[in-house]
Design an enzyme around this catalytic site. Structure first.
Site, PDB file in Angstrom:
ATOM      1  N   GLY A 224     -11.285  -2.697   8.392  1.00 16.09           N
ATOM      2  CA  GLY A 224     -12.238  -3.803   8.482  1.00 16.09           C
ATOM      3  C   GLY A 224     -11.521  -5.123   8.288  1.00 16.09           C
ATOM      4  N   THR A 226      -9.836  -8.535   6.681  1.00 17.93           N
ATOM      5  CA  THR A 226      -8.880  -8.794   5.600  1.00 17.93           C
ATOM      6  C   THR A 226      -9.618  -9.262   4.343  1.00 17.93           C
ATOM      7  OG1 THR A 226      -7.182  -9.316   7.215  1.00 17.93           O
ATOM      8  CG2 THR A 226      -6.817 -10.144   4.989  1.00 17.93           C
ATOM      9  N   GLY A 229     -11.093  -6.278   2.714  1.00 18.81           N
ATOM     10  CA  GLY A 229      -9.979  -5.462   2.206  1.00 18.81           C
ATOM     11  C   GLY A 229      -9.463  -5.983   0.872  1.00 18.81           C
ATOM     12  N   GLU A 246      -6.471  -0.932   6.709  1.00 23.06           N
ATOM     13  CA  GLU A 246      -6.130  -1.355   8.077  1.00 23.06           C
ATOM     14  C   GLU A 246      -7.012  -2.557   8.376  1.00 23.06           C
ATOM     15  OE1 GLU A 246      -5.906  -2.267  11.366  1.00 23.06           O
ATOM     16  OE2 GLU A 246      -6.696  -0.414  12.245  1.00 23.06           O
ATOM     17  N   CYS A 280      -8.769  -4.160  16.601  1.00 26.92           N
ATOM     18  CA  CYS A 280      -7.830  -4.852  15.702  1.00 26.92           C
ATOM     19  C   CYS A 280      -6.521  -5.140  16.414  1.00 26.92           C
ATOM     20  CB  CYS A 280      -7.637  -4.083  14.407  1.00 26.92           C
ATOM     21  SG  CYS A 280      -7.550  -2.323  14.635  1.00 26.92           S
TER      22      CYS A 280
END
Ligand code: ADP
Length: 473
Positions: A224, A226, A229, A246, A280
């Protein structure tokens, strides 16, 4: 309208409240899923914990056979799952360069079978008269998988299959935008796997946060943004959970001088625009040498104007809508900012009126690093094409970004590899961009993530090492 249950401990569970899932091509709800509360997260983690001892002790060959059975179930239900993926994501059934729901199912099936066949054999580091030293891999326990809306089913498979393969049990929380195909997959899987091995909770970010911060979760695998994350990493600190993250990418592509513009333009266009740029590892910034800049911009603009945009259920459609309204607003804001700071919009530039979250495929020339559209991840159908004068400059501009997921170089292969090795990214592609495969590690450096997925390296992330030293004398 169908309502999908959660799965906890092998049983279908209702939460007492549901929320609607919107088809982005129409802007209308087409299904409902359960709106979980924290107590459902607790129950799912407890079910996964209870299933762990037996699942981790199951002989390897038995686990492999069950995972191959999951692959067969995906194959048997491919048309149904493709339709669910198209309705919830907006991506076409076929799509530009065949990157669509068909590829999502094909990928899910391939990753399942290839990962089922992978193994992490013990290593022997020493075996002499004094001692034998072995390195073994053990499962971690309960894995929390949190997935995004761009490739919901395939990414769920990327998380779940290696976790199960190595003997962990899983609680899966799909994106609130795209939980439907994943819910159906978990239902199919629960007819095959022992109860509690794969659990599903559905809800928004708060449910993801409750799962990611749960004291009895041992590892989080997250794909998902940043921003999210980083939050997950903070929450993981309390119990030192293992992480595979990721995150975002802002992948640069460099076209070397002397490239064949007519031949490359459609491939570059596909690399940037398949799935509407919502991958991504899409090509997100394209650096083209001064000598070919105008020709490349014109060729890309022509392709953007000609590509067929529409409802993904129409087999002729190449690009669908943006997946949600908030993401389309981001794309519009980046297009507006690009215009305001002197960018030339060569194609597109606007949201399409009418139902659904459509945005015209957009090519912007005349910008460089420092413009928002270049520096920030657009995650949508808009590509900045940036002029460079010498290759060293292009490498410097490509690396001038906090992300480091992928990158590509286009031109003579020997020269392109030498340039590619200088890019700060986890994967560099030569004369292609974004293609991943189930036996090659994939992951980001810098702020694009931690760890890798796929292949033996990816599998190892779902295990801890136990060193065994046996004295002989
Ligand atoms: P986007 O904002 O584009 O939807 P996110 O990275 O926020 O992307 O979402 C990816 C996944 O993370 C979704 O399943 C979402 O519900 C979940 N999520 C959002 N916020 C959190 C959080 N604070 N902790 C854990 N998961 C979250």
């Amino acid at each position: 309208m169908k309502t999908y249950p959660m799965f906890i401990g092998g049983r279908a569970v209702d939460a007492g409240a549901t929320f609607a899932v919107v088809n982005p091509a129409l802007g209308e709800p087409f299904a409902r899923v359960q709106d979980a509360q924290v107590q459902h997260v607790d129950a799912a983690v407890a079910a996964a914990r209870a299933a762990f001892p037996a699942w981790s002790a199951t002989p390897d060959a038995e686990r492999q056979a069950l995972l191959h059975a999951l692959g067969a179930a995906l194959e048997a239900h491919t048309p149904e799952l493709m339709e669910l993926v198209t309705r919830e994501t907006g991506k076409p059934l076929a799509g530009l360069d065949n990157v669509g729901a068909g590829m999502e199912l094909g990928g899910a099936i391939a990753w399942t079978h290839v990962t089922a066949d992978l193994a992490l054999a013990p290593e022997v580091l020493q075996d002499d008269a004094t001692a034998r030293v072995e390195v073994h891999r053990k499962p971690l326990g309960v894995v929390a998988s949190i997935t995004p809306w761009n490739w919901p089913l395939m990414i769920a498979i990327w998380h779940v299959i290696p976790a199960l393969r190595t003997g962990n049990t899983v609680v899966l929380k799909p994106s609130e935008y795209t939980p439907v195909a994943t819910s159906r997959f978990v239902e199919l899987a629960n007819a095959i796997l022992p109860p509690g091995v794969l659990n599903l909770v559905t809800g928004a970010g708060a449910i993801g946060a409750a799962l990611a911060g749960h004291a009895d979760v041992d590892k989080i695998v997250f794909t998902g943004s940043t921003r999210t994350g980083k939050r997950i990493m903070e929450g993981a600190a309390a119990t030192l959970k293992r992480l595979t993250l990721e995150l975002g990418g802002n992948d640069a592509g460099i076209v070397l001088p002397g490239a064949d513009v007519a031949a490359l333009a459609p491939r570059l266009f596909g690399a940037a625009f398949h799935n509407n740029g919502q991958t991504c590892a899409c090509l997100k910034r394209l650096y083209v040498h001064d000598s070919q800049y105008d020709a490349m911009c014109a060729a890309l603009a022509r392709l953007a104007i000609d590509v067929r945009v529409g409802d993904g259920m129409d087999p002729q459609t190449q690009l669908g809508p943006v997946q949600n309204r908030a993401q389309r607003d981001i794309v519009q804001a980046l297009a507006d900012d690009a215009r305001a700071c002197g960018g030339q919009v060569l194609a597109g530039g606007r949201a399409r009126p009418g139902p659904g979250y459509f945005f015209e495929p957009t090519i912007v020339a005349g910008l460089s690093n420092g413009a928002r559209l270049v520096d920030e991840e657009q995650f949508g159908p808009i590509l900045p094409v940036i002029r460079y004068a010498d290759v060293d400059d292009a490498v410097r501009l490509a690396n001038d970004n906090p992300n480091g997921l992928g990158g590509s170089v286009w031109g003579d292969p020997a020269l392109a590899v030498a340039v590619g090795r200088r890019l700060e990214c986890g994967t560099v592609w030569i004369n292609e961009h974004g293609a991943v495969q189930p036996d090659a590690p994939f992951g980001g450096i810098k702020q694009s993530g931690i760890g890798v997925e796929f292949g033996r390296h990816g599998l190892a992330e779902f295990t801890s090492i136990q060193t065994v030293k046996i004295m002989k004398a």
